[in-house]
Design an enzyme around this catalytic site. Structure first.
Site, PDB file in Angstrom:
ATOM      1  N   LYS A  23     -20.760  -2.222  -1.647  1.00  0.00           N
ATOM      2  CA  LYS A  23     -20.321  -0.962  -2.262  1.00  0.00           C
ATOM      3  C   LYS A  23     -19.980  -1.179  -3.736  1.00  0.00           C
ATOM      4  O   LYS A  23     -20.379  -0.395  -4.595  1.00  0.00           O
ATOM      5  CB  LYS A  23     -19.099  -0.455  -1.484  1.00  0.00           C
ATOM      6  CG  LYS A  23     -18.697   0.960  -1.756  1.00  0.00           C
ATOM      7  CD  LYS A  23     -18.008   1.549  -0.546  1.00  0.00           C
ATOM      8  CE  LYS A  23     -16.591   1.045  -0.351  1.00  0.00           C
ATOM      9  NZ  LYS A  23     -15.621   1.672  -1.281  1.00  0.00           N
ATOM     10  N   SER A  24     -19.263  -2.247  -4.034  1.00  0.00           N
ATOM     11  CA  SER A  24     -18.866  -2.493  -5.430  1.00  0.00           C
ATOM     12  C   SER A  24     -20.094  -2.689  -6.316  1.00  0.00           C
ATOM     13  O   SER A  24     -20.191  -2.135  -7.413  1.00  0.00           O
ATOM     14  CB  SER A  24     -17.984  -3.742  -5.518  1.00  0.00           C
ATOM     15  OG  SER A  24     -16.779  -3.512  -4.840  1.00  0.00           O
ATOM     16  N   GLY A  94     -12.082   5.928  -4.673  1.00  0.00           N
ATOM     17  CA  GLY A  94     -11.247   5.463  -5.781  1.00  0.00           C
ATOM     18  C   GLY A  94     -12.076   4.736  -6.834  1.00  0.00           C
ATOM     19  O   GLY A  94     -11.820   4.852  -8.034  1.00  0.00           O
ATOM     20  N   GLN A 170     -10.623  -2.426 -10.057  1.00  0.00           N
ATOM     21  CA  GLN A 170     -10.961  -1.076 -10.534  1.00  0.00           C
ATOM     22  C   GLN A 170     -10.371  -0.830 -11.919  1.00  0.00           C
ATOM     23  O   GLN A 170     -11.025  -0.259 -12.792  1.00  0.00           O
ATOM     24  CB  GLN A 170     -10.462  -0.026  -9.546  1.00  0.00           C
ATOM     25  CG  GLN A 170     -11.248  -0.071  -8.233  1.00  0.00           C
ATOM     26  CD  GLN A 170     -10.747   0.910  -7.204  1.00  0.00           C
ATOM     27  OE1 GLN A 170      -9.716   1.542  -7.386  1.00  0.00           O
ATOM     28  NE2 GLN A 170     -11.476   1.031  -6.105  1.00  0.00           N
ATOM     29  N   ASP A 315      -8.777  -5.516   0.945  1.00  0.00           N
ATOM     30  CA  ASP A 315      -9.576  -4.613   1.798  1.00  0.00           C
ATOM     31  C   ASP A 315      -9.713  -5.115   3.234  1.00  0.00           C
ATOM     32  O   ASP A 315      -9.928  -4.325   4.156  1.00  0.00           O
ATOM     33  CB  ASP A 315     -10.993  -4.457   1.224  1.00  0.00           C
ATOM     34  CG  ASP A 315     -11.028  -3.561   0.006  1.00  0.00           C
ATOM     35  OD1 ASP A 315     -10.036  -2.849  -0.247  1.00  0.00           O
ATOM     36  OD2 ASP A 315     -12.057  -3.558  -0.699  1.00  0.00           O
ATOM     37  N   LYS A 342      -4.112   2.419  -1.105  1.00  0.00           N
ATOM     38  CA  LYS A 342      -5.537   2.511  -0.763  1.00  0.00           C
ATOM     39  C   LYS A 342      -5.845   3.908  -0.212  1.00  0.00           C
ATOM     40  O   LYS A 342      -5.077   4.833  -0.410  1.00  0.00           O
ATOM     41  CB  LYS A 342      -5.905   1.405   0.226  1.00  0.00           C
ATOM     42  CG  LYS A 342      -5.667   0.005  -0.319  1.00  0.00           C
ATOM     43  CD  LYS A 342      -6.637  -0.316  -1.448  1.00  0.00           C
ATOM     44  CE  LYS A 342      -6.362  -1.693  -2.042  1.00  0.00           C
ATOM     45  NZ  LYS A 342      -7.315  -2.040  -3.096  1.00  0.00           N
ATOM     46  N   ARG A 391     -11.652   2.202   6.578  1.00  0.00           N
ATOM     47  CA  ARG A 391     -11.389   0.833   7.030  1.00  0.00           C
ATOM     48  C   ARG A 391     -10.387   0.805   8.196  1.00  0.00           C
ATOM     49  O   ARG A 391     -10.475  -0.055   9.073  1.00  0.00           O
ATOM     50  CB  ARG A 391     -10.898  -0.051   5.884  1.00  0.00           C
ATOM     51  CG  ARG A 391     -11.982  -0.293   4.845  1.00  0.00           C
ATOM     52  CD  ARG A 391     -11.667  -1.457   3.930  1.00  0.00           C
ATOM     53  NE  ARG A 391     -12.277  -1.255   2.631  1.00  0.00           N
ATOM     54  CZ  ARG A 391     -13.558  -1.468   2.339  1.00  0.00           C
ATOM     55  NH1 ARG A 391     -14.383  -1.888   3.274  1.00  0.00           N
ATOM     56  NH2 ARG A 391     -14.023  -1.247   1.128  1.00  0.00           N
TER      57      ARG A 391
HETATM   58  C1  S3P Z   1     -13.020  -2.181  -5.641  1.00  0.00           C
HETATM   59  C2  S3P Z   1     -11.801  -2.734  -5.927  1.00  0.00           C
HETATM   60  C3  S3P Z   1     -10.689  -2.765  -4.980  1.00  0.00           C
HETATM   61  C4  S3P Z   1     -11.122  -2.422  -3.564  1.00  0.00           C
HETATM   62  C5  S3P Z   1     -12.113  -1.315  -3.489  1.00  0.00           C
HETATM   63  C6  S3P Z   1     -13.336  -1.584  -4.344  1.00  0.00           C
HETATM   64  C7  S3P Z   1     -14.050  -2.202  -6.696  1.00  0.00           C
HETATM   65  O1  S3P Z   1      -9.688  -1.854  -5.388  1.00  0.00           O
HETATM   66  O2  S3P Z   1     -10.004  -2.089  -2.775  1.00  0.00           O
HETATM   67  O3  S3P Z   1     -12.527  -1.137  -2.149  1.00  0.00           O
HETATM   68  O4  S3P Z   1     -15.233  -1.946  -6.390  1.00  0.00           O
HETATM   69  O5  S3P Z   1     -13.687  -2.469  -7.845  1.00  0.00           O
HETATM   70  P1  S3P Z   1      -8.510  -2.284  -6.390  1.00  0.00           P
HETATM   71  O6  S3P Z   1      -9.097  -2.476  -7.723  1.00  0.00           O
HETATM   72  O7  S3P Z   1      -7.562  -1.120  -6.339  1.00  0.00           O
HETATM   73  O8  S3P Z   1      -7.922  -3.522  -5.807  1.00  0.00           O
END
Ligand code: S3P
Length: 430
Positions: A23-24, A94, A170, A315, A342, A391
């Site tokens: 996903k990232s 998010g 993020q 996560d 989250k 999740r």
């Molecule tokens: C992500 C960062 C994480 C993670 C999210 C995806 C990303 O969040 O929980 O599922 O793709 O940068 P945080 O930056 O709030 O830790």
């Protein structure tokens, strides 16, 4: 899928699977391609709704997307992205809201970003504050600057030096993406090395990024020189955070052998495998270039101590809680306060799940503790009520499959990250 769903325990689990594209990596491949001048091809893109939200917004901002068999072609406009009067709907994601807040801060004009009820409760001050320091004007609700967000972007952002106050990829990424548009370089310091996806992918798209860290240092500094990414072809590996559900399922189920291939292999994403091995899981992990594969078999688990630093972004904690619940002894989850921010309050949700499975649970500040019941066969049947958190639903499903079943309400939320989760589970049943 609508309404409550019964997850029946699995008798035997066998097989090999590939989880959805990471996903990232998927979000960033779309964003960096849309920022470039020209066409980029993406293979293996996640089909989850979070990634769909990112894609739709980039099209609203002027990028084009074509779907071909097995690949997506994204073309960034030569003149760059431009503002739209339409609302930018981030859904449950998010990553979409925070990273695109960084992108639109550098796109002249006014932008409105909205989200679903879960996303609208999540703190956006963590990105609003540094992006404002760079010159964007950001308005949201209350002290935590929650969505809807109104962002006034400008073409002459200022690069900043910023120490990210929490472990958050993020936040780091939002600043780096805004930094592309600035008139001077940006330097970010993080005390814990979070996933490096943004800086790695920007560097491979030709942006000047330098990373420095001391040997004995958990954290690092990232220095970015403003510039436009170049178009390129991306290949998205499998998502380790989705594979984690199968790693735990295979370990705690009494008759399982499951193999998962082609996973994004960076250490910040795969700490959960170390945790499970410490707990005594029969896990064989193989590295193939930049990717990992693992094979997991039924195991008798023992308690361990899990620190947030080994799974930054936390996560995988909800499903590791299910592993802790099936283990002998008390597992400590240390410094995991970020779970509260989250898609739902996963700190409370994880403790609640373990309690529903029959465990003693307690917390102390940002730590919580789960006294396992020594075997998934001793789990209780339980009902997980409405949750806007994919999740938590998948972690609960793992408990039901390995234990004595579960009733899950609103399972359709898994579509945000893993639309075929239940189909993949069913393919492993024998
Ligand atoms: C992500 C960062 C994480 C993670 C999210 C995806 C990303 O969040 O929980 O599922 O793709 O940068 P945080 O930056 O709030 O830790």
């Amino acid at each position: 899928m609508n309404g409550p769903t019964r997850v029946e325990p699995a008798k035997r689990l066998r097989g090999s699977l590939r989880v959805p594209g990471d996903k990232s990596t998927s979000h960033r491949a779309l964003m960096i391609s849309a920022l470039a001048d020209g066409a980029s091809t993406i293979v293996g893109l996640s089909r989850g709704l979070d990634v769909v939200s990112t894609s739709e917004i980039l099209v609203q901002l002027g990028a084009t997307r074509e779907d071909h068999e097995g690949a997506v072609v994204v073309t960034g406009p030569s003149r760059g992205l431009c503002a739209t009067s339409q609302t930018l709907e981030c859904g449950n994601s998010g990553t979409t809201m925070r990273l695109l807040a960084g992108v639109v801060s550098g796109v002249v004009g006014e932008h409105t970003l909205t989200g679903d009820p879960s996303l609208s409760e999540r703190p956006m001050d963590r990105v609003a504050q540094p992006l404002s320091a760079m010159g964007a004007i950001i308005e949201g609700r209350g002290a935590r600057v929650t969505a809807p967000l109104r962002i006034k972007g400008r073409h002459d952002l200022r690069g900043i030096e910023y120490h990210v106050p929490m472990a958050s990829a993020q936040v780091k990424s939002a600043i780096l993406l805004a930094g592309l548009f600035a008139s001077n370089p940006t330097t970010i310091r993080e005390d814990v090395r979070t996933r490096t996806t943004t800086e790695d992918m920007l560097a491979s798209a030709g942006v000047e990024v330098t990373v420095t860290s001391e040997d004995d240092d958990l954290g690092r500094s990232i220095h970015l020189v403003p510039g436009r990414p170049q178009p390129r072809d991306w290949s998205v590996p499998g998502d380790p955070s989705q594979a984690a559900f199968f790693a735990v399922l295979g370990a705690i189920h009494s008759d399982a052998s499951i193999e998962v291939e082609n996973l994004e292999g960076s250490p910040e994403r795969n700490g959960y495998l170390e945790v499970l091995m410490r707990m005594g899981a029969h896990l064989e992990v193989q590295r193939l270039g930049a990717t990992l594969r693992f094979e997991v078999r039924s195991s008798a688990l023992v308690a361990t101590e899990v620190h947030a630093n080994e799974i930054p972004s936390v996560d995988e904690v909800p499903v590791l809680v299910v592993a802790a619940a099936a283990a002998t002894g008390t597992t400590a989850f240390r410094n995991v306060g970020e779970l509260r921010h989250k898609e739902s309050d996963r700190f409370a949700g994880s403790m609640n799940l373990a309690a529903q499975l029959g465990c003693q649970v307690w917390s102390d500040g940002d730590d919580f503790f789960v006294e396992g019941v020594a075997s998934a066969a001793r789990f209780r049947d339980f009902t997980l009520s409405a949750s806007l958190d994919h999740r938590m639903v998948m972690a609960s499903a793992v408990a039901g499959l390995a234990g004595v079943g579960a009733n899950l309400v609103t399972v359709d939320t898994v579509a945000t990250s893993y639309p075929h989760f239940f189909r993949d589970v069913d393919q492993l049943r024998e």
